[in-house]
Design a protein around this motif. Structure first.
Motif, PDB file in Angstrom:
ATOM      1  N   PHE A 278      24.209  51.257 -21.897  1.00  0.00           N
ATOM      2  CA  PHE A 278      24.526  50.733 -23.142  1.00  0.00           C
ATOM      3  C   PHE A 278      24.492  49.356 -23.497  1.00  0.00           C
ATOM      4  CE2 PHE A 278      27.039  54.485 -23.242  1.00  0.00           C
ATOM      5  CZ  PHE A 278      27.090  55.068 -24.403  1.00  0.00           C
ATOM      6  N   TYR A 279      23.580  48.536 -22.474  1.00  0.00           N
ATOM      7  CA  TYR A 279      23.652  47.115 -22.191  1.00  0.00           C
ATOM      8  C   TYR A 279      22.487  46.809 -23.298  1.00  0.00           C
ATOM      9  CZ  TYR A 279      22.567  42.476 -20.779  1.00  0.00           C
ATOM     10  OH  TYR A 279      22.448  41.105 -20.660  1.00  0.00           O
ATOM     11  N   LYS A 280      22.909  45.814 -24.064  1.00  0.00           N
ATOM     12  CA  LYS A 280      22.075  45.399 -25.169  1.00  0.00           C
ATOM     13  C   LYS A 280      21.873  43.596 -25.109  1.00  0.00           C
ATOM     14  CE  LYS A 280      23.054  49.085 -28.525  1.00  0.00           C
ATOM     15  NZ  LYS A 280      23.588  49.266 -29.809  1.00  0.00           N
ATOM     16  N   ASN A 281      20.733  43.085 -25.135  1.00  0.00           N
ATOM     17  CA  ASN A 281      20.470  41.630 -25.159  1.00  0.00           C
ATOM     18  C   ASN A 281      19.166  41.661 -25.467  1.00  0.00           C
ATOM     19  OD1 ASN A 281      20.058  38.965 -24.238  1.00  0.00           O
ATOM     20  ND2 ASN A 281      21.218  39.166 -22.433  1.00  0.00           N
ATOM     21  N   ASN A 282      18.820  40.919 -26.695  1.00  0.00           N
ATOM     22  CA  ASN A 282      17.743  40.589 -27.225  1.00  0.00           C
ATOM     23  C   ASN A 282      16.901  39.620 -26.492  1.00  0.00           C
ATOM     24  OD1 ASN A 282      18.123  42.390 -29.052  1.00  0.00           O
ATOM     25  ND2 ASN A 282      19.238  40.812 -30.541  1.00  0.00           N
TER      26      ASN A 282
ATOM     27  N   SER B  83      32.086  30.173 -13.172  1.00  0.00           N
ATOM     28  CA  SER B  83      32.089  30.822 -14.447  1.00  0.00           C
ATOM     29  C   SER B  83      30.611  31.491 -14.653  1.00  0.00           C
ATOM     30  CB  SER B  83      32.138  29.807 -15.697  1.00  0.00           C
ATOM     31  OG  SER B  83      32.122  30.521 -16.879  1.00  0.00           O
ATOM     32  N   ASP B  84      30.502  32.769 -14.134  1.00  0.00           N
ATOM     33  CA  ASP B  84      29.195  33.428 -14.175  1.00  0.00           C
ATOM     34  C   ASP B  84      28.985  34.348 -15.536  1.00  0.00           C
ATOM     35  OD1 ASP B  84      26.873  34.166 -13.044  1.00  0.00           O
ATOM     36  OD2 ASP B  84      27.611  34.955 -11.211  1.00  0.00           O
ATOM     37  N   GLU B  85      27.983  34.012 -16.103  1.00  0.00           N
ATOM     38  CA  GLU B  85      27.879  34.768 -17.300  1.00  0.00           C
ATOM     39  C   GLU B  85      27.472  36.121 -16.887  1.00  0.00           C
ATOM     40  OE1 GLU B  85      28.134  33.488 -20.556  1.00  0.00           O
ATOM     41  OE2 GLU B  85      28.942  31.767 -19.580  1.00  0.00           O
ATOM     42  N   LEU B  86      28.072  37.190 -17.914  1.00  0.00           N
ATOM     43  CA  LEU B  86      27.674  38.670 -17.417  1.00  0.00           C
ATOM     44  C   LEU B  86      26.168  38.917 -17.804  1.00  0.00           C
ATOM     45  CD1 LEU B  86      30.457  40.582 -19.429  1.00  0.00           C
ATOM     46  CD2 LEU B  86      30.397  40.033 -16.869  1.00  0.00           C
ATOM     47  N   SER B  87      25.548  37.944 -18.728  1.00  0.00           N
ATOM     48  CA  SER B  87      24.408  38.188 -19.069  1.00  0.00           C
ATOM     49  C   SER B  87      23.494  37.936 -17.888  1.00  0.00           C
ATOM     50  CB  SER B  87      23.635  37.255 -20.302  1.00  0.00           C
ATOM     51  OG  SER B  87      24.013  35.968 -19.903  1.00  0.00           O
ATOM     52  N   ARG B  88      23.532  36.816 -17.028  1.00  0.00           N
ATOM     53  CA  ARG B  88      22.801  36.589 -15.854  1.00  0.00           C
ATOM     54  C   ARG B  88      22.935  37.661 -14.678  1.00  0.00           C
ATOM     55  NH1 ARG B  88      22.612  35.019 -10.572  1.00  0.00           N
ATOM     56  NH2 ARG B  88      24.977  35.368 -10.280  1.00  0.00           N
TER      57      ARG B  88
END
Length: 387
Positions: A332-336, A286-291
């Motif tokens: 378009f990638y957003k991650n605070n 289960s690999d997080e997209l954010s990683r």
């Protein structure tokens, strides 16, 4: 035999550490994570678990650790005694460990001319060469010349998916069964280490670019597409038929480039692509997209997984339609919680997409590619408004 490995994280323990252990090395991990180092020194072992149907557990023994912040002198000492030095710390950390390595090498070559290979196992092209240059910045010219007589920095390509994970046992690490570790034998010094699972080659570049333009391109494209369409994990994203087809088309484009450049066998490379996409579909990871999506500035760099193959395809007269989509969707990638994502979005508030591509992707001399990306970006923006 003693292996000194910088980076006691999941990749260090779950990939490089596993192979070094299997080859009979005692492994001394060097890290700044006090909890992990203390656990290694207390238990002297840890477990690697395969993320597949078998859930096979492999016990890694004869290990210890050094906290490089607390005991830099001990790091220099083990480098002076090492039979091999490896790293898996991330490209941005290599300059930070260079001084420690330099101090160890200075101590080593004063007392011995025994050959040593230092191999950076990082997700970058020319990682060991980059580390070498950083190490030598911390030496006098005389020290550098003496070190060069018995120390070499052969480049390598590494590939294993090790997702972010959380276990009660802090040292347990789950990894996918597939792995690949390729080392440039032409740059090695002394006897070539017998490490089962390592492939030694005389020309590393084809293997580095095959991995970068297939695994890294495909993985990151899945992450950015998945994020754009509202998914949270790689498995969720690649299970979407439209995303899967797009990623497959992206890898067909990079495959055309690789076959043209390096004469890879087309059928074998197509099978490789299929295997890679199958790895993203592993239900046990289960690999997080954010990683996978993190550090978008690096991933949009001129010599990285998207821009470099897109430019080269254009030079061959091939329009990289699907690669362009991956580049546009990454914008378009957003991650605070990701400072590079924050920086990109902040830049876009006051500048155009074209200015961003010139600044971060160095595309000032490739107007055609900028135009393709702009068209795709504008279409995606319209799609967002519709939905």
């Amino acid at each position: 035999m003693l292996a000194v490995h910088f980076g006691a994280g999941n990749i260090g323990r779950g990939f490089i550490g596993q192979l070094l252990h299997k080859a009979g090395y005692e492994i001394c991990f060097v890290d700044v994570n006090e909890e992990i180092i203390n656990e290694l020194n207390e238990k002297k072992s840890y477990t690697v678990m395969l993320a597949d149907r078998t859930q096979e557990e492999i016990k890694i023994t004869n290990v210890r650790g050094i906290n490089s912040l607390k005991d830099p002198g001990e790091v220099a000492k083990v480098i002076s005694q090492a039979d091999i030095v490896t790293t898996a710390v991330g490209p941005s950390i290599l300059p930070k460990i260079a001084k420690l390595i330099a101090e160890g090498l200075i101590e080593r070559v004063e007392n011995s001319d025994k050959a040593l290979n230092i191999i950076a196992c990082e997700n970058m092209i020319g990682g060991s060469s980059f580390l070498r240059d950083e190490v030598y910045l911390n030496m006098t010219l005389a020290q550098k010349k003496k070190t060069e007589q018995s120390v070499s920095f052969p480049d390598a390509a590494v590939d294993r998916i090790v997702p972010i994970q959380s276990h009660e046992d802090k040292l347990l690490v789950a990894v996918e069964p597939f792995y690949e570790w390729v080392i440039d034998q032409s740059k090695m010094i002394g006897e070539v280490p017998a490490i089962d699972g390592v492939t030694y080659v005389e020309d590393l570049l084809p293997y580095i670019e095959r991995k970068l333009f297939t695994v890294n391109t495909g993985h990151a494209a899945t992450a950015y597409l998945g994020n754009f369409y509202g998914y949270k994990t790689i498995k969720e994203a690649i299970s979407d038929e439209n995303i899967r087809n797009t990623v497959s088309s992206i890898l067909d484009e990079t495959g055309k480039l690789l076959v043209k450049k390096y004469n890879f066998d087309l059928d074998q490379h197509s099978a490789y692509i299929k295997k890679i996409i199958g790895r993203f579909d592993n239900e046990y990871i289960s690999d997080e997209l954010s990683r996978v999506a993190r550090s978008p500035i690096r991933k949009l760099g001129a010599n990285d997984r998207f821009i470099k193959p897109a430019r080269e395809l254009i030079n061959f007269g091939i329009t990289p339609n699907y690669l362009v989509k991956a580049i546009a969707v990454a914008l378009f990638y957003k991650n605070n919680d990701d400072h590079e994502a924050v920086e990109l979005q902040s830049f876009l508030q006051d500048h155009s997409v074209e200015e961003l591509l010139v600044k971060y992707s160095e595309l000032s001399d490739c107007k055609k590619l900028i135009s393709f990306i702009l068209d795709e970006y504008n279409q995606l923006e319209k799609d967002l408004l519709v939905h």
